[in-house]
Structure formats: structure tokens, C-alpha cells
Design a protein around this motif. Structure first.
Motif, PDB file in Angstrom:
ATOM      1  N   ASP A  41       0.822  -1.200   0.000  1.00 47.32           N
ATOM      2  CA  ASP A  41       0.000   0.000   0.000  1.00 47.32           C
ATOM      3  C   ASP A  41       0.862   1.258   0.000  1.00 47.32           C
ATOM      4  O   ASP A  41       0.348   2.369  -0.001  1.00 47.32           O
ATOM      5  N   GLY A  42       2.192   1.081   0.009  1.00 42.48           N
ATOM      6  CA  GLY A  42       3.097   2.211  -0.082  1.00 42.48           C
ATOM      7  C   GLY A  42       3.376   2.579  -1.522  1.00 42.48           C
ATOM      8  O   GLY A  42       3.123   1.799  -2.449  1.00 42.48           O
ATOM      9  N   ALA A  43       3.914   3.783  -1.727  1.00 46.83           N
ATOM     10  CA  ALA A  43       4.274   4.241  -3.073  1.00 46.83           C
ATOM     11  C   ALA A  43       5.765   4.158  -3.310  1.00 46.83           C
ATOM     12  O   ALA A  43       6.206   4.070  -4.457  1.00 46.83           O
TER      13      ALA A  43
ATOM     14  N   GLY B 157      10.861   5.935   5.795  1.00 46.37           N
ATOM     15  CA  GLY B 157      10.834   6.922   4.722  1.00 46.37           C
ATOM     16  C   GLY B 157      10.071   6.462   3.507  1.00 46.37           C
ATOM     17  O   GLY B 157      10.228   7.025   2.414  1.00 46.37           O
ATOM     18  N   VAL B 158       9.224   5.444   3.674  1.00 49.65           N
ATOM     19  CA  VAL B 158       8.371   4.986   2.580  1.00 49.65           C
ATOM     20  C   VAL B 158       7.135   5.879   2.521  1.00 49.65           C
ATOM     21  O   VAL B 158       6.476   6.114   3.542  1.00 49.65           O
ATOM     22  N   LEU B 159       6.848   6.358   1.335  1.00 52.67           N
ATOM     23  CA  LEU B 159       5.684   7.210   1.122  1.00 52.67           C
ATOM     24  C   LEU B 159       4.438   6.368   0.921  1.00 52.67           C
ATOM     25  O   LEU B 159       4.459   5.362   0.195  1.00 52.67           O
ATOM     26  N   TYR B 160       3.345   6.800   1.556  1.00 45.48           N
ATOM     27  CA  TYR B 160       2.039   6.184   1.356  1.00 45.48           C
ATOM     28  C   TYR B 160       1.106   7.240   0.794  1.00 45.48           C
ATOM     29  O   TYR B 160       0.989   8.338   1.352  1.00 45.48           O
ATOM     30  N   VAL B 161       0.459   6.932  -0.314  1.00 48.79           N
ATOM     31  CA  VAL B 161      -0.525   7.842  -0.894  1.00 48.79           C
ATOM     32  C   VAL B 161      -1.894   7.413  -0.396  1.00 48.79           C
ATOM     33  O   VAL B 161      -2.362   6.322  -0.711  1.00 48.79           O
ATOM     34  N   ARG B 162      -2.492   8.275   0.395  1.00 49.30           N
ATOM     35  CA  ARG B 162      -3.780   7.911   0.974  1.00 49.30           C
ATOM     36  C   ARG B 162      -4.944   8.223   0.056  1.00 49.30           C
ATOM     37  O   ARG B 162      -5.925   7.488   0.016  1.00 49.30           O
TER      38      ARG B 162
END
Length: 511
Positions: free
Chosen positions: A331-333, A400-405
Motif C-alpha cells: 500500500d506504499g508508493a 521513509g516509505v511514502l504512502y498515498v492515501r
């Protein structure tokens, strides 16, 4: 080594013959980097002889092909700006872009030749160039006839010079012309090369069209990597199978919806994909249901997600290690692909938020656009302190993993609670009987907005609202559950296979 202009990149590619083709196609044609760049310089020579004012646009309507790519990448050498156009646009939308981008030349592939007559009615000054394989119509010149004395690469070119105009996908409204300079366009390709997306030495192929950043940016990366890209004209399951089976493609770039269409195609056979090593996806996150299906279909294949946008290039990558095991974060980007790219989560005032807190995703770095064509106020609103405000809501975790909600406009506020549609979609996607799903917020007298699910069911089963919510009971909080449900045969998709949620909401509300 870094490149500031296309000239510098092309100089490297022309002087570096790796022994591998740079670009090939399904017919078996192949060009090395030196041959490809020499062709670019000749085409640029022909464009220069047209005597056009510097900065004029060269619109391109073409399937992915060597000729389409060449005229796009040659135009900046002639001090012109290439404008690859959306292949599904109506004539009126194309006419708007021709005026907006100050286009003087229109390059047309065979399927789009009938447009020439209509476009010329209001713009008799347009010069038409044929980039297809069929006969060149009267009144046009072919791209091969356009070739002339090759232009010299300009080592003194200003890196801030506009190099391309890419029109946004229009998933939230009317398309805007995104201007990238030589510096930002090349920087995006460099980030991909550093990130190893695609892998140096591996043969890569993509179904993303050249009018999208995911289509054009990797082609420059291939020149940096001195490695091969097979150009597929468009997405079609049989063409993808042929690319892997017959042409040695080891890495594929597809949108998740393309992957779904591929493995559910009636003619699909795992035998055609024995040589596939890596699946790379972008344009939207992958659902848990689809990833599980892919892993079962392609055992041993690794997965990488790319996150980006027209305005800031492709800069964030979720590597294979995050697709399974203890580190799984599907679910991360992803994480920044190279030094110089920075992701910040900001509040409405531009202040950085701590890790774990949701805010707007802002991209900083050399890949950010110059601005929107003819839209200074929208440019000012999108660029803040040198960063690009994506309009996406997200957060960073402790790695530092980006998650786009969600998109800011797609977040649902129901009963005072924030619901991210992507989270609900991912949960529903694993329910047997669901082929595709989209979640939107609809007006509701009691809750302000209610969560509404739109499902494309599989032929074997038709889910009900009660079944969906029963399935979700132990997976997501109750306030995130759909309060209403629609079953449809298909979802409205953009040319990049993103769900057009503004169209979906309009269909559901009648607005």
C-alpha cells in the motif's frame, strides 16, 4: 555524471555503442544509440529548414513507434517544442491544444490521418508530417523525406529552455499543458537510471503512451543506460505476450488495470511469459487482490512500483523488497529514487509534518516542471517554495516509505471521519467475485458524505452490499464500510487506465 540538456545526453548516446539496440519494435527493426541519435539530428535538420520561429510547437499524434519517438525527441534540437497529444482526444480537444501550445507542425500516424482535413479547416497554416508506415497522403511530407543535413548538438544550450509540453490526463478536470525544460526532463531520466528502473542491460517494454511522462521519460533513461526498449504501439494482451515470448523482453511496465486485463484475457497463457523477470507498475497503486493474483500467475517475478506525475516526473519507487515478507508495504508508493529528490508531507501553510501524519505530498528536486502553459495563477498555486504540490494526501513511515492515501478531492468525509478511498478499494479488491472496484463519496443528508462502492463483478458471482460489508468487518473500521453499492459492467478510465472518479461521481449524482 549528470546531463543538463538533451544535447549533452544525445552526445553521450551517439558516442557510446554498447552493442545493444537502444530501440526496437515488433517488426524486428532495431537501432543502436548512435544510429538513433544520428537520425534525430537529421530530422531536426529538416524541421529547421521549415523556417519556423523558435518555440513553436510540434504536435504529435502517434502510436508508440520509432518514428513517433524520433520526431518528439528531435524537435528540441530544432528549437521547437514537441507536444505529444492524447490519442483519445476528440478533434475539439486537439484543436484547443494546438492553439494553447502555439503549434505549427502536426505529425500524424496512420490511424490519425483523417484528422488532418478537420484540423486544417480552422488552421490552414499547419504543416502536416506523416509518421506512419503506409502511403503518405497528398499535401503531407513523410518523416523520412523531412531528413536533411544533421544539426549540430548545441553544448551552449540553456538548460531552462522548454523541451516538451505534456498535457495532464484530465482525471480531475480539463487538461493543462505542463512545460518541462531540458534540465527537468533529463533529470527525470537520470533519477530512473540511478534507481535502476528499468534495469541496465535488461530488455524493457512498456505500454504507456508517449504523451504520458511514464511513456517518454524511460526512453531517455534507456539512452543513459545504453540498454534496449522494445516499443509496443499500444496495450493489447497479445502484443504484450509477443514482446516477452518472441522478442526477449525481460521487464514490463504496465498500469495495474493493464495487468488485470492481461491475466484475465481469454487467450492468456503462462507459457508466453517464461522469460519475464520483473513487472513494473505505475499510474495507480496495486490492490492486494491483484498482487496476489499476479504472484500466483508469475512465480519468481519481482515487482516495483513507480510513483510520479506529469508535473514532477517519475521519482519515487517501491522496490521488490517491499512486495513480500517482513518488509511488505504494497500500500506504499515508495522512496526517492536518487539524491536530490525530496518528498515532504506538508500542512495547508507549507509546514513540514512529522512522520506518520497525513498531509499533502510535495515533491522537491530538479525534475519539477517549469510551469503550466499560459496559466500563471495555476502555476503559482501548484509550485510552493520550489516544490510541486501534488494534490495527493499521504504520509511517510519510519523507513521513509511514502504512502498515498488519496487525492485531496477524493478523500471522503463521512460523519466527521476521513476515509481514504484507496484503502477501501484495496480491501474490497480481495473479495471473490470482484473484478474491479472504485470508491467515491456521495452526498448524504445524515453523514454529509457516504462511502459508495462501484464494483465490476466477475461473471461467476455478483456481490451484494451485505456480503461486501460482512467481508470487510474484520478488515477495516466500520465507518469506512460502503453504505451503498453499484454494480457496473465497466468503469470510466483515462487513456492511462486511471479511474475517472469525477465522471463516476457525475454518473451517480446526475450532475
Amino acid at each position: 555524471m549528470t546531463f543538463q540538456t538533451l544535447d549533452e545526453l544525445y552526445h553521450f548516446a551517439e558516442k557510446t555503442d554498447s552493442g545493444r539496440a537502444a530501440f526496437s519494435d515488433l517488426s524486428g527493426r532495431a537501432l543502436t544509440s548512435p544510429d538513433f541519435v544520428r537520425d534525430l539530428r537529421q530530422i531536426a535538420g529538416g524541421l529547421t529548414k521549415l523556417g519556423l520561429k523558435p518555440g513553436k510547437g510540434v504536435a504529435v499524434l502517434g502510436l508508440n513507434s520509432i518514428e513517433t519517438l524520433q520526431i518528439i525527441l528531435a524537435a528540441p534540437l530544432a528549437k521547437l517544442i514537441p507536444v505529444p497529444l492524447n490519442l483519445r482526444w476528440a478533434a475539439a480537444e486537439i484543436a484547443f491544444a494546438l492553439d494553447d501550445a502555439d503549434v505549427a507542425v502536426v505529425a500524424l500516424d496512420d490511424p490519425f490521418l483523417p484528422l488532418a482535413t478537420e484540423l486544417a479547416k480552422n488552421r490552414p497554416d499547419l504543416i502536416f508530417v506523416h509518421i506512419g508506415q503506409g502511403d503518405t497522403p497528398a499535401g503531407m511530407q513523410s518523416v523520412n523525406d523531412l531528413r536533411a543535413e544533421p544539426v549540430e548538438l548545441n553544448s551552449e544550450r540553456d538548460p531552462a529552455t522548454p523541451a516538451i509540453i505534456l498535457y495532464t490526463g484530465g482525471t480531475t478536470g480539463r487538461s493543462k499543458g505542463v512545460v518541462h525544460s531540458h534540465a527537468s526532463l533529463v533529470a527525470g531520466a537520470m533519477v530512473m537510471a540511478v534507481a535502476g528502473f528499468p534495469t541496465t542491460g535488461k530488455t524493457y517494454s512498456s505500454c504507456f503512451p508517449f504523451f504520458h511522462v511514464a511513456g517518454i521519460q524511460p526512453t531517455l533513461t534507456r539512452l543513459i543506460q545504453s540498454s534496449t526498449q522494445l516499443l509496443m504501439p499500444l496495450f493489447r494482451p497479445d502484443l504484450v505476450a509477443s514482446a516477452v515470448r518472441d522478442h526477449g523482453v525481460q521487464e514490463l511496465g504496465l498500469a495495474p488495470t493493464m495487468m488485470q486485463m492481461l491475466i484475465t484475457d481469454p487467450e492468456f497463457s503462462c507459457k508466453n511469459f517464461a522469460g519475464l523477470e520483473r513487472l513494473m507498475y505505475g499510474s495507480s497503486p496495486i490492490s492486494a487482490g491483484l498482487l496476489a493474483g499476479l504472484k500466483g500467475t508469475f512465480p519468481g517475478v519481482t515487482y516495483t512500483q513507480a510513483y510520479g506525475m506529469t508535473e514532477a516526473g517519475i521519482t519515487i519507487f517501491l522496490g521488490p523488497q517491499f512486495h513480500s515478507g517482513e518488509l511488505e508495504r504494497i500500500d506504499g508508493a515508495g522512496q526517492p529514487g536518487a539524491p536530490g529528490v525530496q518528498i515532504r508531507i506538508e500542512d495547508d501553510n507549507g509546514a513540514a509534518l512529522p512522520r506518520g501524519q497525513v498531509g499533502e505530498i510535495v515533491v522537491y528536486g530538479p525534475t519539477v516542471m517549469s510551469g503550466y502553459r499560459n496559466r500563471p495563477s495555476e502555476t503559482d498555486a501548484a509550485l510552493r517554495n520550489g516544490g510541486y504540490r501534488t494534490g495527493d494526501l499521504g504520509m511517510l513511515d519510519d523507513m521513509g516509505v511514502l504512502y498515498v492515501r488519496d487525492r485531496l478531492k477524493d478523500m471522503i468525509i463521512t460523519g466527521g471521519e476521513n476515509v481514504y478511498s484507496s484503502e477501501v478499494e484495496s480491501a474490497i479488491s480481495t473479495l471473490p467475485g470482484v473484478a474491479m472496484v472504485a470508491v467515491v463519496g456521495l452526498p448524504d443528508e445524515k453523514w454529509g458524505e457516504r462511502v459508495h462502492a462501484v464494483i465490476v463483478p466477475k461473471e461467476t458471482h455478483t456481490p451484494t452490499l451485505e456480503e461486501v460489508n460482512g467481508y470487510l468487518k474484520d478488515r477495516i473500521a466500520g465507518y469506512k464500510h460502503p453504505r451503498s453499492l453499484s454494480l457496473v459492467k465497466e468503469l470510466p478510465l483515462s487513456p492511462m487506465n486511471k479511474v475517472l472518479k469525477h465522471e463516476l461521481r457525475a454518473q451517480l449524482t446526475g450532475d
